[in-house]
Design a protein around this motif. Structure first.
Motif, PDB file in Angstrom:
ATOM      1  N   MET A   1       7.482  -3.324   8.686  1.00 56.56           N
ATOM      2  CA  MET A   1       8.440  -4.371   8.362  1.00 56.56           C
ATOM      3  C   MET A   1       9.365  -3.811   7.288  1.00 56.56           C
ATOM      4  O   MET A   1       9.055  -2.783   6.678  1.00 56.56           O
ATOM      5  N   PRO A   2      10.530  -4.439   7.062  1.00 61.33           N
ATOM      6  CA  PRO A   2      11.451  -3.886   6.065  1.00 61.33           C
ATOM      7  C   PRO A   2      10.765  -3.668   4.721  1.00 61.33           C
ATOM      8  O   PRO A   2      10.077  -4.556   4.211  1.00 61.33           O
ATOM      9  N   GLN A   3      10.897  -2.470   4.195  1.00 58.68           N
ATOM     10  CA  GLN A   3      10.426  -2.045   2.864  1.00 58.68           C
ATOM     11  C   GLN A   3       8.936  -1.702   2.814  1.00 58.68           C
ATOM     12  O   GLN A   3       8.479  -1.154   1.811  1.00 58.68           O
ATOM     13  N   TRP A   4       8.162  -1.976   3.877  1.00 59.47           N
ATOM     14  CA  TRP A   4       6.723  -1.706   3.863  1.00 59.47           C
ATOM     15  C   TRP A   4       6.364  -0.646   4.900  1.00 59.47           C
ATOM     16  O   TRP A   4       6.770  -0.734   6.059  1.00 59.47           O
ATOM     17  N   SER A   5       5.574   0.364   4.466  1.00 59.64           N
ATOM     18  CA  SER A   5       5.140   1.448   5.355  1.00 59.64           C
ATOM     19  C   SER A   5       3.658   1.748   5.146  1.00 59.64           C
ATOM     20  O   SER A   5       3.116   1.563   4.049  1.00 59.64           O
ATOM     21  N   PHE A   6       3.053   2.248   6.219  1.00 57.18           N
ATOM     22  CA  PHE A   6       1.652   2.661   6.178  1.00 57.18           C
ATOM     23  C   PHE A   6       1.547   4.036   6.819  1.00 57.18           C
ATOM     24  O   PHE A   6       2.205   4.310   7.828  1.00 57.18           O
ATOM     25  N   GLY A   7       0.742   4.932   6.235  1.00 59.77           N
ATOM     26  CA  GLY A   7       0.647   6.293   6.763  1.00 59.77           C
ATOM     27  C   GLY A   7      -0.759   6.836   6.767  1.00 59.77           C
ATOM     28  O   GLY A   7      -1.609   6.434   5.964  1.00 59.77           O
ATOM     29  N   LEU A   8      -1.024   7.775   7.689  1.00 57.31           N
ATOM     30  CA  LEU A   8      -2.298   8.480   7.786  1.00 57.31           C
ATOM     31  C   LEU A   8      -2.019   9.969   7.935  1.00 57.31           C
ATOM     32  O   LEU A   8      -1.041  10.365   8.589  1.00 57.31           O
ATOM     33  N   ARG A   9      -2.878  10.796   7.338  1.00 58.52           N
ATOM     34  CA  ARG A   9      -2.730  12.254   7.451  1.00 58.52           C
ATOM     35  C   ARG A   9      -4.107  12.911   7.494  1.00 58.52           C
ATOM     36  O   ARG A   9      -5.015  12.517   6.761  1.00 58.52           O
ATOM     37  N   TYR A  10      -4.245  13.891   8.381  1.00 58.83           N
ATOM     38  CA  TYR A  10      -5.452  14.717   8.411  1.00 58.83           C
ATOM     39  C   TYR A  10      -5.022  16.173   8.315  1.00 58.83           C
ATOM     40  O   TYR A  10      -4.079  16.608   8.989  1.00 58.83           O
ATOM     41  N   SER A  11      -5.702  16.945   7.472  1.00 56.07           N
ATOM     42  CA  SER A  11      -5.381  18.366   7.339  1.00 56.07           C
ATOM     43  C   SER A  11      -6.659  19.169   7.213  1.00 56.07           C
ATOM     44  O   SER A  11      -7.697  18.658   6.770  1.00 56.07           O
ATOM     45  N   GLY A  12      -6.599  20.439   7.624  1.00 55.46           N
ATOM     46  CA  GLY A  12      -7.789  21.275   7.583  1.00 55.46           C
ATOM     47  C   GLY A  12      -7.462  22.749   7.470  1.00 55.46           C
ATOM     48  O   GLY A  12      -6.320  23.183   7.680  1.00 55.46           O
TER      49      GLY A  12
END
Length: 272
Positions: free
Chosen positions: A189-200
């Motif tokens: 939604m405007p102004q709101w973000s959600f994120g996921l990251r995997y690294s190895g």
């Protein structure tokens, strides 16, 4: 940096961040997450920047196609000692991308770094030799009708392959190293973000002479899993909370980071 050279050429000289990879050239305040992915931290000490010269060429094609090459002094990790009369690091990269449709687009890249190090000191351990690193990058962006103000999605991933060969504390050695990360950030939604990251990360056996040293992975494959929630106050400010379950060391670590970023004054156009 030049502004209007003919035939699609651009030159840059001085102290700057290398154009290799997708994230390296971005300043930390412009990263999607609050810290660099694990391979950047391991192979480039988060970012590679040094004194040097860069040339880029933008091809006159409908498909975005850009080539670049750099020569650096060679004082910043993974280089050390400014080898070869003050030029110790060379890089090359190619970027290509295009629109898929009105709502989505992509960018792909290949990058290569070669450097020499002389008595590079890492926690009291000395390395002298060559370091080669290849990076493959891919980014996909989606926004309904090309308008990202309400909803948008960015998916990105990079693969790293590195090879070090030389002497480590006087012992001859060679080691292959691999790294990767995949991440996605969705503005729901405007102004709101959600994120996921995997690294190895993973690495080859450095040999019996170096068993038990910092080059030995002790049967452990480092990894890190990260989630973030972000609220943008405007184009120039944001609040962010980020949680990481970090297994880069033998003992897992839980990390929570609260961050507020604000930008003052004019700034350049946003990168892809």
């Amino acid at each position: 940096q030049t502004k209007d050279l003919p035939d699609g050429f651009t030159l840059k000289a001085g102290r700057f961040l290398s154009g290799i990879g997708y994230l390296n050239e971005r300043h930390a305040h412009d990263w999607t997450f609050s810290d660099a992915p694990l391979p950047y931290r391991a192979f480039l000490n988060s970012q590679y920047g040094d004194d040097g010269l860069q040339v880029r060429w933008l091809a006159p094609t409908d498909q975005f196609l850009e080539f670049g090459a750099e020569a650096f002094r060679g004082d910043a990790y993974p280089a050390s000692g400014a080898q070869h009369d003050g030029v110790g690091t060379y890089t090359a990269f190619v970027h290509t991308g295009n629109d898929i449709n009105d709502s989505s687009s992509y960018l792909a890249a290949l990058s290569y770094l070669h450097t020499g190090a002389k008595n590079r000191d890492t926690d009291g351990n000395l390395f002298t030799g060559n370091d080669d690193l290849g990076i493959g990058s891919f980014v996909y962006k989606w926004a309904p009708g090309g308008n990202p103000t309400v909803n948008n999605l960015t998916l990105s991933s990079e693969l790293f392959y590195g090879r070090e060969a030389g002497t480590y504390n006087g012992d001859k050695f060679g080691q292959n190293r691999f790294g990767w990360y995949a991440q996605g950030v969705y503005q729901f939604m405007p102004q709101w973000s959600f994120g996921l990251r995997y690294s190895g990360l993973s690495m080859s056996d450095p040999g019996p002479l170096l068993t038990g040293t910092a080059l030995d992975d002790f049967g452990h494959s480092p990894s890190a899993e990260t989630a973030l929630l972000e609220y943008d106050t405007s184009e120039f400010g944001r609040f962010r909370v980020q949680y990481t379950y970090d297994q880069s060391d033998l003992k897992p670590n839980d990390e929570i980071l609260f961050q507020y970023t604000v930008i003052y004054g004019p700034h350049g156009a946003h990168r892809y």
